[in-house]
Design a protein around this motif. Structure first.
Motif, PDB file in Angstrom:
ATOM      1  N   VAL A   1      12.628  -2.374   0.222  1.00 52.81           N
ATOM      2  CA  VAL A   1      13.550  -2.875  -0.811  1.00 52.81           C
ATOM      3  C   VAL A   1      12.986  -4.176  -1.364  1.00 52.81           C
ATOM      4  CG1 VAL A   1      15.905  -3.635  -1.322  1.00 52.81           C
ATOM      5  CG2 VAL A   1      15.519  -1.862   0.404  1.00 52.81           C
ATOM      6  N   LEU A   2      12.796  -4.228  -2.674  1.00 54.10           N
ATOM      7  CA  LEU A   2      12.303  -5.447  -3.305  1.00 54.10           C
ATOM      8  C   LEU A   2      13.483  -6.203  -3.907  1.00 54.10           C
ATOM      9  CD1 LEU A   2       9.154  -4.012  -5.162  1.00 54.10           C
ATOM     10  CD2 LEU A   2       9.302  -5.017  -2.863  1.00 54.10           C
ATOM     11  N   ALA A   3      13.704  -7.417  -3.421  1.00 55.49           N
ATOM     12  CA  ALA A   3      14.764  -8.276  -3.971  1.00 55.49           C
ATOM     13  C   ALA A   3      14.189  -9.672  -4.196  1.00 55.49           C
ATOM     14  CB  ALA A   3      15.959  -8.309  -3.015  1.00 55.49           C
TER      15      ALA A   3
ATOM     16  N   THR B   1      12.959   2.783  -7.444  1.00 55.52           N
ATOM     17  CA  THR B   1      11.897   2.511  -8.424  1.00 55.52           C
ATOM     18  C   THR B   1      11.146   3.810  -8.733  1.00 55.52           C
ATOM     19  OG1 THR B   1      10.211   2.111  -6.761  1.00 55.52           O
ATOM     20  CG2 THR B   1      11.583   0.221  -7.395  1.00 55.52           C
ATOM     21  N   SER B   2      10.020   3.684  -9.434  1.00 52.97           N
ATOM     22  CA  SER B   2       9.219   4.880  -9.728  1.00 52.97           C
ATOM     23  C   SER B   2       8.555   5.447  -8.468  1.00 52.97           C
ATOM     24  CB  SER B   2       8.176   4.564 -10.804  1.00 52.97           C
ATOM     25  OG  SER B   2       7.469   3.388 -10.456  1.00 52.97           O
ATOM     26  N   ASP B   3       8.659   4.747  -7.345  1.00 49.32           N
ATOM     27  CA  ASP B   3       8.179   5.284  -6.055  1.00 49.32           C
ATOM     28  C   ASP B   3       9.418   5.654  -5.237  1.00 49.32           C
ATOM     29  OD1 ASP B   3       7.587   5.318  -3.225  1.00 49.32           O
ATOM     30  OD2 ASP B   3       5.667   4.375  -3.677  1.00 49.32           O
ATOM     31  N   PRO B   4       9.492   6.920  -4.750  1.00 49.67           N
ATOM     32  CA  PRO B   4      10.725   7.349  -4.058  1.00 49.67           C
ATOM     33  C   PRO B   4      11.008   6.619  -2.744  1.00 49.67           C
ATOM     34  CG  PRO B   4       9.018   9.060  -3.967  1.00 49.67           C
ATOM     35  CD  PRO B   4       8.506   8.001  -4.890  1.00 49.67           C
ATOM     36  N   HIS B   5      10.041   5.880  -2.231  1.00 50.30           N
ATOM     37  CA  HIS B   5      10.288   5.142  -0.973  1.00 50.30           C
ATOM     38  C   HIS B   5      10.569   3.663  -1.216  1.00 50.30           C
ATOM     39  CE1 HIS B   5       9.130   8.653   1.293  1.00 50.30           C
ATOM     40  NE2 HIS B   5       8.081   8.787   0.489  1.00 50.30           N
ATOM     41  N   ILE B   6      10.602   3.263  -2.494  1.00 52.23           N
ATOM     42  CA  ILE B   6      10.791   1.829  -2.785  1.00 52.23           C
ATOM     43  C   ILE B   6      12.002   1.632  -3.698  1.00 52.23           C
ATOM     44  CG2 ILE B   6       9.716  -0.272  -3.686  1.00 52.23           C
ATOM     45  CD1 ILE B   6       6.982   0.939  -3.124  1.00 52.23           C
TER      46      ILE B   6
ATOM     47  N   ASP C   1       0.892  -1.159   0.000  1.00 44.44           N
ATOM     48  CA  ASP C   1       0.000   0.000   0.000  1.00 44.44           C
ATOM     49  C   ASP C   1       0.932   1.212   0.000  1.00 44.44           C
ATOM     50  OD1 ASP C   1      -1.638   2.120   0.612  1.00 44.44           O
ATOM     51  OD2 ASP C   1      -2.852   0.995   2.047  1.00 44.44           O
ATOM     52  N   ARG C   2       1.171   1.732  -1.202  1.00 48.28           N
ATOM     53  CA  ARG C   2       2.193   2.784  -1.322  1.00 48.28           C
ATOM     54  C   ARG C   2       1.760   4.073  -0.634  1.00 48.28           C
ATOM     55  NH1 ARG C   2       2.960   2.983  -7.497  1.00 48.28           N
ATOM     56  NH2 ARG C   2       3.974   4.929  -6.963  1.00 48.28           N
ATOM     57  N   ALA C   3       0.457   4.377  -0.700  1.00 52.37           N
ATOM     58  CA  ALA C   3      -0.010   5.639  -0.119  1.00 52.37           C
ATOM     59  C   ALA C   3       0.220   5.653   1.398  1.00 52.37           C
ATOM     60  CB  ALA C   3      -1.490   5.824  -0.433  1.00 52.37           C
ATOM     61  N   ARG C   4      -0.008   4.495   2.034  1.00 46.31           N
ATOM     62  CA  ARG C   4       0.133   4.434   3.508  1.00 46.31           C
ATOM     63  C   ARG C   4       1.509   3.892   3.922  1.00 46.31           C
ATOM     64  NH1 ARG C   4      -3.215   0.387   4.920  1.00 46.31           N
ATOM     65  NH2 ARG C   4      -3.062   0.839   7.126  1.00 46.31           N
ATOM     66  N   ARG C   5       2.324   3.567   2.951  1.00 42.10           N
ATOM     67  CA  ARG C   5       3.637   2.939   3.201  1.00 42.10           C
ATOM     68  C   ARG C   5       3.501   1.751   4.156  1.00 42.10           C
ATOM     69  NH1 ARG C   5       7.785   7.411   4.614  1.00 42.10           N
ATOM     70  NH2 ARG C   5       6.635   9.057   3.601  1.00 42.10           N
TER      71      ARG C   5
ATOM     72  N   GLU D   1       1.606  -5.147  -9.191  1.00 39.58           N
ATOM     73  CA  GLU D   1       0.334  -4.888  -8.505  1.00 39.58           C
ATOM     74  C   GLU D   1       0.402  -3.610  -7.670  1.00 39.58           C
ATOM     75  OE1 GLU D   1      -1.114  -9.540  -8.402  1.00 39.58           O
ATOM     76  OE2 GLU D   1      -0.642  -8.542  -6.499  1.00 39.58           O
ATOM     77  N   ALA D   2       1.620  -3.224  -7.296  1.00 38.54           N
ATOM     78  CA  ALA D   2       1.773  -1.983  -6.528  1.00 38.54           C
ATOM     79  C   ALA D   2       1.807  -0.770  -7.458  1.00 38.54           C
ATOM     80  CB  ALA D   2       3.052  -2.050  -5.702  1.00 38.54           C
ATOM     81  N   GLY D   3       1.784  -1.021  -8.762  1.00 38.01           N
ATOM     82  CA  GLY D   3       1.766   0.083  -9.727  1.00 38.01           C
ATOM     83  C   GLY D   3       3.139   0.660 -10.016  1.00 38.01           C
ATOM     84  N   LEU D   4       4.196  -0.069  -9.669  1.00 35.82           N
ATOM     85  CA  LEU D   4       5.542   0.417  -9.985  1.00 35.82           C
ATOM     86  C   LEU D   4       5.801   0.212 -11.473  1.00 35.82           C
ATOM     87  CD1 LEU D   4       7.559  -1.086  -6.990  1.00 35.82           C
ATOM     88  CD2 LEU D   4       6.663   1.240  -7.244  1.00 35.82           C
ATOM     89  N   GLU D   5       6.707   1.024 -12.027  1.00 37.04           N
ATOM     90  CA  GLU D   5       6.954   0.946 -13.466  1.00 37.04           C
ATOM     91  C   GLU D   5       7.704  -0.351 -13.816  1.00 37.04           C
ATOM     92  OE1 GLU D   5       8.938   3.558 -17.058  1.00 37.04           O
ATOM     93  OE2 GLU D   5       9.099   4.294 -15.003  1.00 37.04           O
TER      94      GLU D   5
END
Ligand code: FAD
Length: 570
Positions: free
Chosen positions: A110-112, A274-279, A85-89, A255-259
Motif C-alpha cells: 500500500v502506497l500512502a 493501482t495498475s498493478d493488482p498487488h499494489i 521490484d514488482r515482478a518479485r514483489r 519508478e515502479a512503472g505504475l500508471e
C-alpha cells in the motif's frame, strides 16, 4: 502464515489502512514504513502547534509502542521505501540512520506517501524559509520563531494552509504579510465568497497583497530572507513560509512503472488498486473521481485519505468496499471567521464544461435574530437547472457555518436536490437555528427559481443591464446608499404605484438581502410585468464589489419547456 502487507507512509492514509487491516485480519503480518521520525500524528493540527495552542505531545495520535502492543503492527520510522521490484514483489527499504538497505517481500503493498509542498525553482533554500508538511517542519519553524524572537513573517500563498498559518503567526505575536498571486484569498473559491475573509484579515492588521507574484528569494544584508516580485517589490521578514499548494509524491510509484495520470497523481480504481493488482495507493498521492463533475481530481484532504485507507484494507481482505469519489468538502478558520465549502464552485463547473446550473445567495442569521448573538452567514448554493441536483455550496460566517455545510455535504452525497433542502427537517430552538434554517432558506430560494415562482437576475450582468433597476427597501435604507439609476419604491407602496413602472422593459428588483425583492417580483409578475429579483440583495453586490470583480458567467442555455412542466406537476 498470513498475508504480508507493507504500507509506505505512516500518517493519515497509511495509518488508517494499517488499523483497518488488523481489525479484518488477525493473521496478517503488517509493516508500516515511515521515512520521518513520527507516525500517526495530526498534521492538520500543525499550524495550531506553531501558534502555541496545541502541545507537541498532543499531536501524536498513536505512538509506535501502541501500534505494536495493541494492533500488532510493526512500525519502522526513519525507514524509507526506495524501490519496488514488482515482478518479485519485493520492496527495497533504506534505514535512514545507518544508510543500510534491505528488501522486504509483500503479498500486498500500500502506497500512502502523501504530497509534497510545491516549491518552484525560484524558492531557493535560505535560512528562515520554511514549508509546512511534517511534524519535523513545524517543530523547526516554531523553534526558529522562538529562538530568533521573530517579529515579522511573510506567508506566500493564501490557500487553506496559508490562511491558517497567518492566523497562528499573528497568535505568536508576529506582524504578517500575506502574498497571493491571484486577485483573491482562497484561490479555489468563487471570488465573491472570499470577500469577508479578506476584510477580516485586513481588519486584524494583516497586510494582504493580492495579484502579487513572487519570482525570487534572496537574503537581506542582515541575513534575513526576502521575497522579490516580478515587478520589483520586496518583502522581508524573520521568517518566510511557502504555502503554494502540494503535489502528489509519486517518485516511488513512477519508478515502479505504475500508471501516473494527467494531474500527476497515481491512477487507482474504486478499490484504490493501482495498475498493478498487488499494489494499492491512497491519500494525497492518488487521483480520484470528482463526485460532482465525474472528472479526475486531486483531493489533498485528511478525511478522503483515511476513507481510502479503509477501502484499500477492505479490498486487500477481499471485501467489496468502493471509494465513491471526493466532493472536496473543506473548512478553514481565520480569526473567528469560518469558511467552508462542498462540491463544485462555479469556476470548476465552467472548467468541466457544465453551464446548465444556477447560483443563488442567501445571508441568513445563524440562529433566531431575537436571541442574543445572532451572526450572519453568507451562503452560495449552486444547483442544476435541469433537475435541482445540488452541485456545490460555499459559506462564510462567524457561527454555524460548519453545521450548514455538513448538512449540504451529506445531502449532496445522497444526490439530493434543492427540493430536499427546502423540506429538510433540522433541529431548531432559538439559540441553535431558525424554524426556517439557513439550509431550508437556500433550498427554498433555489426551488422557487426552478418552479419559476422567482426569475433571478444576474448581479454579474448588472453593469451592462438594460433593465429598470427597482429598489424596494425603505426610505432610510435607500438614502444610506443605492445603485446608480435605481428607481425607489418601498415594498409597502408598490401595489399603489404600479402605474409608475414600464411594461415594455424588464424590471430588476432588489433589496437588502433578497427577501423583499422576491415579494415585490411576485407582485409585479402577477400584475403582468416582466420582473426579476437580484439574488441575495445588495449584500451580495457588496461582496462582489469587495472581491473587485463581477465576472460574467457564460450565457445560460435556454431552458426547454418540458422542464418547467415537470416541476409544475411534481
Ligand atoms: P500524509 O499524511 O502526508 O502521510 C504521508 C507520509 O508518507 C509522510 O509522513 C511521509 O514522510 C511518508 N513517506 C513518503 N514517502 C515515503 C517513502 N518513500 N518511504 C516511507 N515513508 C514515506 N486536511 C484536511 O482535511 N483538513 C485540514 O484541516 C488539514 N489541515 C492540514 C494542515 C497542514 C499543515 C497540512 C500539511 C495538511 C493538512 N491537511 C488537512 C491535509 C491532510 O493532512 C492530508 O490530506 C493527509 O494527511 C493526507 O494523508 P496521506 O496519508 O496521503 O499523506
Amino acid at each position: 502464515m498470513g498475508r504480508r502487507v507493507l504500507i509506505v507512509g505512516g500518517v493519515a492514509g497509511g495509518a488508517a489502512c494499517a488499523a483497518r487491516l488488523r481489525r479484518l485480519d488477525e493473521s496478517a503480518s503488517i509493516i508500516l514504513l515511515e521515512r520521518g521520525p513520527h507516525v500517526s500524528y495530526a498534521n492538520c493540527g500543525l499550524p495550531y502547534y506553531i501558534g502555541g495552542l496545541v502541545e507537541e505531545q498532543r499531536l501524536l495520535v498513536v505512538r509506535p509502542e501502541l501500534w505494536r502492543r495493541q494492533f500488532h503492527v510493526e512500525v519502522r520510522t526513519e525507514h524509507e521505501a526506495v524501490a519496488v521490484d514488482r515482478a518479485r514483489r519485493r520492496l527495497r527499504v533504506r534505514e535512514l540512520c545507518s544508510g543500510r538497505e534491505y528488501e522486504e517481500a509483500y503479498d500486498a503493498l500500500v502506497l500512502a506517501p502523501g504530497a509534497a509542498p510545491v516549491r518552484p525553482a525560484w524558492a531557493i533554500p535560505l535560512p528562515g524559509v520554511f514549508t509546512l508538511r511534517t511534524m519535523a517542519d513545524s517543530i523547526a519553524l516554531r523553534a526558529w520563531i522562538l529562538s530568533r524572537r521573530a517579529r515579522r513573517a511573510v506567508v506566500i500563498g493564501a490557500g487553506y494552509i496559508g490562511l491558517e498559518m497567518v492566523e497562528n503567526l499573528v497568535r505568536c505575536g508576529l506582524e504578517v504579510t500575506l502574498l497571493e498571486k491571484e486577485a483573491q484569498v482562497l484561490p479555489a473559491w468563487d471570488p465573491e465568497m472570499t470577500a469577508p475573509l479578506l476584510d477580516e484579515l485586513r481588519r486584524r492588521g494583516v497586510e494582504v497583497c493580492l495579484e502579487t507574484c513572487v519570482s525570487g528569494l534572496e537574503p537581506t544584508t542582515d541575513g534575513r530572507p526576502c521575497a522579490r516580485t516580478a515587478c520589483g517589490r520586496s518583502f522581508d521578514g524573520d521568517v518566510i513560509l511557502l504555502a503554494l499548494g502540494v503535489k502528489p509524491e509519486v517518485k516511488l510509484a513512477r519508478e515502479a512503472g505504475l500508471e501516473i495520470v494527467e494531474l500527476g497523481g497515481i491512477r487507482v480504481d474504486e478499490q484504490m488498486r493501482t495498475s498493478d493488482p498487488h499494489i494499492w495507493a491512497v491519500g494525497d498521492a492518488v487521483e480520484v473521481r470528482d463526485w460532482v463533475t465525474g472528472r479526475w481530481r486531486l483531493a489533498a484532504l485528511a478525511g478522503p485519505a483515511a476513507r481510502q485507507g479503509r477501502v484499500a484494507a477492505d479490498a486487500i481482505c477481499g471485501r467489496p468496499s468502493r471509494y465513491r469519489g471526493s466532493q472536496a468538502t473543506t473548512i478553514c478558520g481565520v480569526f473567528g471567521l469560518t469558511a467552508a465549502a462542498t462540491g463544485a464552485t462555479e469556476r470548476e463547473l465552467r472548467a468541466a464544461g457544465i453551464g446548465d446550473y444556477e447560483a443563488i445567495y442567501v445571508h441568513p442569521l445563524h440562529h433566531a435574530g431575537y436571541y442574543p448573538g445572532a451572526k450572519r452567514i453568507h451562503m452560495k448554493l449552486i444547483f442544476s437547472r435541469r433537475d435541482g441536483l445540488i452541485l456545490g455550496a460555499q459559506a462564510v460566517g462567524q457561527e454555524g457555518v460548519d453545521k450548514r455545510m455538513d448538512v449540504i455535504a451529506m445531502a449532496m452525497a445522497k444526490r439530493a436536490t434543492v427540493f430536499d433542502l427546502e423540506e429538510a427537517e433540522l433541529c431548531y430552538a432559538p439559540q441553535y437555528g431558525s424554524a426556517r434554517d439557513a439550509v431550508n432558506l437556500a433550498g427554498m430560494v433555489a426551488a422557487n427559481i426552478l418552479r419559476r415562482d422567482l426569475e433571478p437576475a444576474s448581479w454579474q450582468r448588472l453593469p451592462a443591464a438594460e433593465a429598470l433597476l427597482l429598489d424596494v427597501r425603505d426610505e432610510a435604507e435607500f438614502l444610506q446608499g443605492h445603485l446608480e439609476n435605481a428607481v425607489h419604491i418601498p415594498l409597502a407602496e408598490l401595489r399603489g404605484r404600479l402605474h409608475e413602472l414600464p411594461r415594455d422593459r424588464e424590471i430588476w428588483v432588489h433589496c437588502a438581502l433578497g427577501q423583499r425583492s422576491y415579494y415585490a417580483a411576485r407582485i409585479l409578475s402577477q400584475n403582468g410585468f416582466r420582473a426579476r429579483s437580484l439574488p441575495g440583495g445588495l449584500l451580495t453586490w457588496t461582496l462582489m464589489r469587495q472581491a473587485g470583480r463581477t465576472p460574467l458567467p457564460p450565457e445560460p442555455p435556454s431552458r426547454p419547456e418540458s422542464d418547467h412542466r415537470d416541476w409544475a406537476e411534481s
